[in-house]
Scaffold this motif. Structure first.
Motif, short mmCIF file in Angstrom:
data_model
loop_
_atom_site.label_atom_id
_atom_site.label_comp_id
_atom_site.label_asym_id
_atom_site.label_seq_id
_atom_site.Cartn_x
_atom_site.Cartn_y
_atom_site.Cartn_z
N MET A 1 0.81 -1.20 0.00
CA MET A 1 0.00 0.00 0.00
C MET A 1 0.85 1.26 0.00
O MET A 1 0.37 2.32 0.35
N ASN A 2 2.10 1.19 -0.31
CA ASN A 2 2.98 2.35 -0.41
C ASN A 2 3.05 3.16 0.88
O ASN A 2 3.00 4.37 0.87
N GLY A 3 3.14 2.50 2.03
CA GLY A 3 3.27 3.19 3.30
C GLY A 3 2.01 3.86 3.80
O GLY A 3 2.06 4.63 4.73
N LYS A 4 0.89 3.62 3.17
CA LYS A 4 -0.35 4.24 3.61
C LYS A 4 -1.23 3.21 4.29
O LYS A 4 -1.18 2.03 3.99
N VAL A 5 -2.04 3.68 5.20
CA VAL A 5 -2.97 2.83 5.93
C VAL A 5 -4.36 3.11 5.39
O VAL A 5 -4.76 4.26 5.26
N ALA A 6 -5.08 2.09 5.05
CA ALA A 6 -6.47 2.28 4.61
C ALA A 6 -7.35 2.29 5.84
O ALA A 6 -7.36 1.35 6.61
N GLN A 21 -4.88 7.40 4.02
CA GLN A 21 -3.99 8.48 4.42
C GLN A 21 -2.79 7.88 5.13
O GLN A 21 -2.78 6.71 5.46
N SER A 22 -1.75 8.69 5.33
CA SER A 22 -0.54 8.18 5.95
C SER A 22 -0.82 7.58 7.32
O SER A 22 -0.45 6.47 7.60
N ARG A 23 -1.42 8.34 8.19
CA ARG A 23 -1.82 7.86 9.51
C ARG A 23 -3.21 8.40 9.78
O ARG A 23 -3.41 9.60 9.75
N PRO A 24 -4.15 7.54 10.07
CA PRO A 24 -5.51 8.03 10.33
C PRO A 24 -5.53 8.94 11.55
O PRO A 24 -4.79 8.72 12.51
N ARG A 25 -6.37 9.95 11.51
CA ARG A 25 -6.45 10.96 12.57
C ARG A 25 -7.80 10.87 13.26
O ARG A 25 -8.84 10.81 12.61
N ASP A 50 -0.51 4.42 20.36
CA ASP A 50 0.29 3.19 20.27
C ASP A 50 -0.08 2.35 19.05
O ASP A 50 0.76 1.63 18.50
N MET A 51 -1.33 2.44 18.60
CA MET A 51 -1.77 1.69 17.42
C MET A 51 -1.46 2.41 16.12
O MET A 51 -1.76 1.92 15.04
N GLY A 52 -0.86 3.61 16.21
CA GLY A 52 -0.44 4.31 15.01
C GLY A 52 -1.35 5.43 14.55
O GLY A 52 -1.15 5.99 13.47
N TYR A 53 -2.34 5.80 15.34
CA TYR A 53 -3.24 6.89 14.97
C TYR A 53 -2.63 8.24 15.37
O TYR A 53 -1.92 8.34 16.35
N GLU A 54 -2.94 9.25 14.59
CA GLU A 54 -2.71 10.64 14.99
C GLU A 54 -3.92 11.01 15.85
O GLU A 54 -5.05 10.71 15.48
N VAL A 55 -3.69 11.64 16.97
CA VAL A 55 -4.79 11.97 17.88
C VAL A 55 -4.73 13.44 18.25
O VAL A 55 -3.66 13.96 18.58
N TYR A 103 -10.46 14.15 9.86
CA TYR A 103 -10.62 13.08 10.84
C TYR A 103 -11.35 11.88 10.24
O TYR A 103 -12.32 12.04 9.51
N CYS A 104 -10.88 10.69 10.60
CA CYS A 104 -11.63 9.48 10.24
C CYS A 104 -12.68 9.21 11.31
O CYS A 104 -13.66 8.51 11.05
N ALA A 105 -12.49 9.77 12.52
CA ALA A 105 -13.47 9.57 13.60
C ALA A 105 -13.40 10.73 14.58
O ALA A 105 -12.33 11.30 14.81
N VAL A 106 -14.55 11.04 15.14
CA VAL A 106 -14.67 11.98 16.26
C VAL A 106 -15.30 11.18 17.38
O VAL A 106 -16.41 10.67 17.24
N HIS A 107 -14.58 11.03 18.49
CA HIS A 107 -15.04 10.20 19.59
C HIS A 107 -15.23 11.08 20.83
O HIS A 107 -14.27 11.65 21.34
#
Length: 161
Positions: A1-6, A21-25, A50-55, A103-107
């Protein structure tokens, strides 16, 4: 995936939200941050990191303490990730701020916080909106009626209790 996370978050209708995107936010919204009694918010944020998300953390204030006693605050530099929102929201200004982040999510933690932030759903149609209910807001809704969370139940995609 060329360094991208789906990012593959599904809403209740099974529609894909988010994008590659590179790192989901993820935006985490709490009433107070940090606060001694809500370590679950700190654990939630650090777990996502820790799971790799931007927060990004949003709160309406912080407890006034000299020491919160949570090593993760310094270890993860959570103060730098935190933006404080005014208690009286300028909805258009806040919407612009959130729209800049993709953002991929708003929690939201607590139903009352979700109720204040429900207006964002119309501005962030690709983001999954999640609310975690905790004891206090469930008791309040039972005592005052679920009408106090009407916008939350109408707009949010996921509900956790």
């Amino acid at each position: 995936m060329n360094g991208k996370v789906a990012v593959k978050l599904l809403n209740p209708q099974g529609l894909m939200v988010g994008k590659s995107q590179s790192r989901p936010r993820v935006a985490i919204v709490a009433y107070l941050f940090p606060t001694v009694s809500e370590t679950f918010v700190i654990n939630h944020v650090t777990g996502l990191i820790d799971m790799g998300y931007e927060v990004d953390i949003y709160a309406f204030g912080a407890e006034k303490l000299d020491n919160y006693g949570h090593r993760q605050l310094d270890e993860y530099q959570l103060a730098e990730l935190t933006t404080y929102l005014p208690k009286e929201l300028d909805q258009e200004g806040v919407a612009r701020q959130f729209q800049q982040r993709d953002y991929c999510a708003v929690h939201c933690h607590f139903g009352q916080v979700a109720e204040k932030m429900a207006f964002l759903k119309g501005h962030l149609p690709r983001a999954a909106f999640v609310v975690t209910f905790h004891g206090m807001d469930i008791r309040t809704a039972l005592a005052e009626g679920d009408h106090i969370l009407h916008s939350t139940f109408q707009t949010f995609d996921w509900f956790i209790s």
